[in-house]
Write a protein that holds these residues in place. Structure first.
Motif, PDB file in Angstrom:
ATOM      1  N   TRP A  40       0.681  -1.295   0.112  1.00 62.77           N
ATOM      2  CA  TRP A  40       0.005   0.050   0.023  1.00 62.77           C
ATOM      3  C   TRP A  40       0.912   1.300   0.042  1.00 62.77           C
ATOM      4  CZ3 TRP A  40      -4.433  -1.648  -1.332  1.00 62.77           C
ATOM      5  CH2 TRP A  40      -4.814  -2.856  -1.062  1.00 62.77           C
ATOM      6  N   GLU A  41       2.144   1.033   0.131  1.00 67.52           N
ATOM      7  CA  GLU A  41       2.994   2.336  -0.084  1.00 67.52           C
ATOM      8  C   GLU A  41       3.901   2.142  -1.405  1.00 67.52           C
ATOM      9  OE1 GLU A  41       5.223   2.874   3.700  1.00 67.52           O
ATOM     10  OE2 GLU A  41       3.795   1.691   4.724  1.00 67.52           O
ATOM     11  N   TRP A  54       7.920   1.862  -7.673  1.00 67.14           N
ATOM     12  CA  TRP A  54       8.553   0.825  -6.604  1.00 67.14           C
ATOM     13  C   TRP A  54       7.784   0.651  -5.594  1.00 67.14           C
ATOM     14  CZ3 TRP A  54      13.292  -0.944  -8.662  1.00 67.14           C
ATOM     15  CH2 TRP A  54      13.863  -0.136  -9.533  1.00 67.14           C
ATOM     16  N   CYS A  55       7.746  -0.745  -4.767  1.00 67.59           N
ATOM     17  CA  CYS A  55       7.410  -0.759  -3.601  1.00 67.59           C
ATOM     18  C   CYS A  55       8.166   0.219  -2.437  1.00 67.59           C
ATOM     19  CB  CYS A  55       7.399  -2.149  -3.033  1.00 67.59           C
ATOM     20  SG  CYS A  55       6.936  -2.364  -1.194  1.00 67.59           S
ATOM     21  N   ASN A  56       7.629   0.729  -1.631  1.00 71.23           N
ATOM     22  CA  ASN A  56       8.577   1.783  -0.730  1.00 71.23           C
ATOM     23  C   ASN A  56       9.151   0.968   0.396  1.00 71.23           C
ATOM     24  OD1 ASN A  56       9.557   4.182  -0.095  1.00 71.23           O
ATOM     25  ND2 ASN A  56       7.940   4.581   1.544  1.00 71.23           N
ATOM     26  N   ARG A  57       8.596  -0.237   0.477  1.00 70.05           N
ATOM     27  CA  ARG A  57       9.188  -1.140   1.732  1.00 70.05           C
ATOM     28  C   ARG A  57      10.154  -2.245   1.373  1.00 70.05           C
ATOM     29  NH1 ARG A  57       4.748  -2.452   6.458  1.00 70.05           N
ATOM     30  NH2 ARG A  57       4.065  -0.200   6.188  1.00 70.05           N
ATOM     31  N   VAL A 112       6.184  16.843  -8.655  1.00 68.81           N
ATOM     32  CA  VAL A 112       4.818  17.438  -9.250  1.00 68.81           C
ATOM     33  C   VAL A 112       4.074  16.051  -9.879  1.00 68.81           C
ATOM     34  CG1 VAL A 112       3.902  18.600 -11.022  1.00 68.81           C
ATOM     35  CG2 VAL A 112       5.461  19.730  -9.720  1.00 68.81           C
ATOM     36  N   LEU A 113       4.672  15.098 -10.421  1.00 67.38           N
ATOM     37  CA  LEU A 113       4.050  13.968 -10.777  1.00 67.38           C
ATOM     38  C   LEU A 113       3.546  13.049  -9.506  1.00 67.38           C
ATOM     39  CD1 LEU A 113       6.465  12.864 -13.819  1.00 67.38           C
ATOM     40  CD2 LEU A 113       4.073  13.509 -14.101  1.00 67.38           C
ATOM     41  N   THR A 114       4.381  13.043  -8.572  1.00 64.89           N
ATOM     42  CA  THR A 114       4.002  12.172  -7.425  1.00 64.89           C
ATOM     43  C   THR A 114       2.673  12.885  -7.003  1.00 64.89           C
ATOM     44  OG1 THR A 114       6.262  11.623  -7.127  1.00 64.89           O
ATOM     45  CG2 THR A 114       4.531  11.365  -5.138  1.00 64.89           C
ATOM     46  N   GLU A 115       2.361  14.022  -7.022  1.00 67.20           N
ATOM     47  CA  GLU A 115       1.310  14.747  -6.360  1.00 67.20           C
ATOM     48  C   GLU A 115       0.077  14.267  -7.140  1.00 67.20           C
ATOM     49  OE1 GLU A 115       1.000  16.014  -3.403  1.00 67.20           O
ATOM     50  OE2 GLU A 115       2.932  15.521  -3.120  1.00 67.20           O
ATOM     51  N   LYS A 116       0.382  14.473  -8.437  1.00 70.94           N
ATOM     52  CA  LYS A 116      -0.742  13.893  -9.427  1.00 70.94           C
ATOM     53  C   LYS A 116      -0.999  12.418  -9.351  1.00 70.94           C
ATOM     54  CE  LYS A 116       0.417  17.092 -13.199  1.00 70.94           C
ATOM     55  NZ  LYS A 116       0.676  17.253 -14.702  1.00 70.94           N
ATOM     56  N   TYR A 125      -3.096   4.247  -2.050  1.00 73.42           N
ATOM     57  CA  TYR A 125      -2.001   3.887  -1.630  1.00 73.42           C
ATOM     58  C   TYR A 125      -1.201   5.213  -1.226  1.00 73.42           C
ATOM     59  CZ  TYR A 125      -2.304  -0.188  -5.113  1.00 73.42           C
ATOM     60  OH  TYR A 125      -2.614  -1.125  -5.849  1.00 73.42           O
ATOM     61  N   LYS A 126      -0.483   4.959  -0.175  1.00 72.09           N
ATOM     62  CA  LYS A 126       0.515   6.079  -0.005  1.00 72.09           C
ATOM     63  C   LYS A 126       1.565   6.162  -1.019  1.00 72.09           C
ATOM     64  CE  LYS A 126      -0.156   5.384   5.012  1.00 72.09           C
ATOM     65  NZ  LYS A 126       1.071   5.342   6.352  1.00 72.09           N
ATOM     66  N   VAL A 127       1.827   7.325  -1.772  1.00 74.63           N
ATOM     67  CA  VAL A 127       2.887   7.589  -2.473  1.00 74.63           C
ATOM     68  C   VAL A 127       3.979   8.637  -2.052  1.00 74.63           C
ATOM     69  CG1 VAL A 127       3.311   8.045  -4.797  1.00 74.63           C
ATOM     70  CG2 VAL A 127       1.152   7.096  -4.328  1.00 74.63           C
ATOM     71  N   LYS A 128       5.050   8.389  -2.413  1.00 74.47           N
ATOM     72  CA  LYS A 128       6.122   9.279  -1.927  1.00 74.47           C
ATOM     73  C   LYS A 128       7.197   9.417  -3.144  1.00 74.47           C
ATOM     74  CE  LYS A 128      10.172   8.015   0.039  1.00 74.47           C
ATOM     75  NZ  LYS A 128      11.292   7.851   1.069  1.00 74.47           N
TER      76      LYS A 128
END
Length: 143
Positions: A40-41, A54-57, A112-116, A125-128
């Motif tokens: 979920w990240e 990518w999976c953030n974990r 900017v793309l991450t915010e979109k 999902y959480k996105v960073k």
């Protein structure tokens, strides 16, 4: 029997309606190497020769085509990812002139793309965003 790469890239998508419809009401579940097997990240991170999701974990790399975002945003992300590392002369393994500025511009576009992406995923999902520091490695600058 599936190999690790096939399992890593597997998405299970159950759609209530067609993905590109205005409501996009599906349920999305991604499987990776994490202990809970569902991620979920997510992280947007440029890399040479890899899709930028990518999976953030666990660091599992996912196919951009499978990310439940609009085709327009996928194209923007794909275009952004395709220029990753253009600030490096790979044949000479050196930073090109204005390389740091090019990388900074790339990082701003990525943020900017991450915010979109966050808007389109609407909390599924959480996105960073992972900022590139490649140019600074070539200059030995602190980052």
């Amino acid at each position: 029997m599936f190999g690790l790469l096939e399992v890593c890239a597997a998405w299970v998508m159950v759609f209530e309606e067609e993905f590109d419809s205005p409501k996009r009401g599906g349920i999305y579940c991604m499987h990776c190497f994490c202990q809970q097997k569902e991620i979920w990240e997510l992280k947007l991170e440029g890399d040479v020769g890899a899709d930028p999701i990518w999976c953030n974990r666990c660091g599992c790399n996912f196919d951009l085509e499978d990310l439940p975002i609009t085709s327009e945003l996928k194209n923007e992300v794909r275009e952004w990812a395709s220029v990753y590392g253009e600030w490096i002369d790979w044949d000479k393994d050196i930073l090109i002139p204005n390389g740091i500025e090019m990388e900074e511009k790339h990082n701003i576009q990525g943020a900017v793309l991450t915010e979109k992406i966050k808007v389109e995923l609407r909390g599924k999902y959480k996105v960073k965003f992972s900022f590139s520091t490649l140019a600074r490695h070539y200059t030995n600058e602190k980052f």
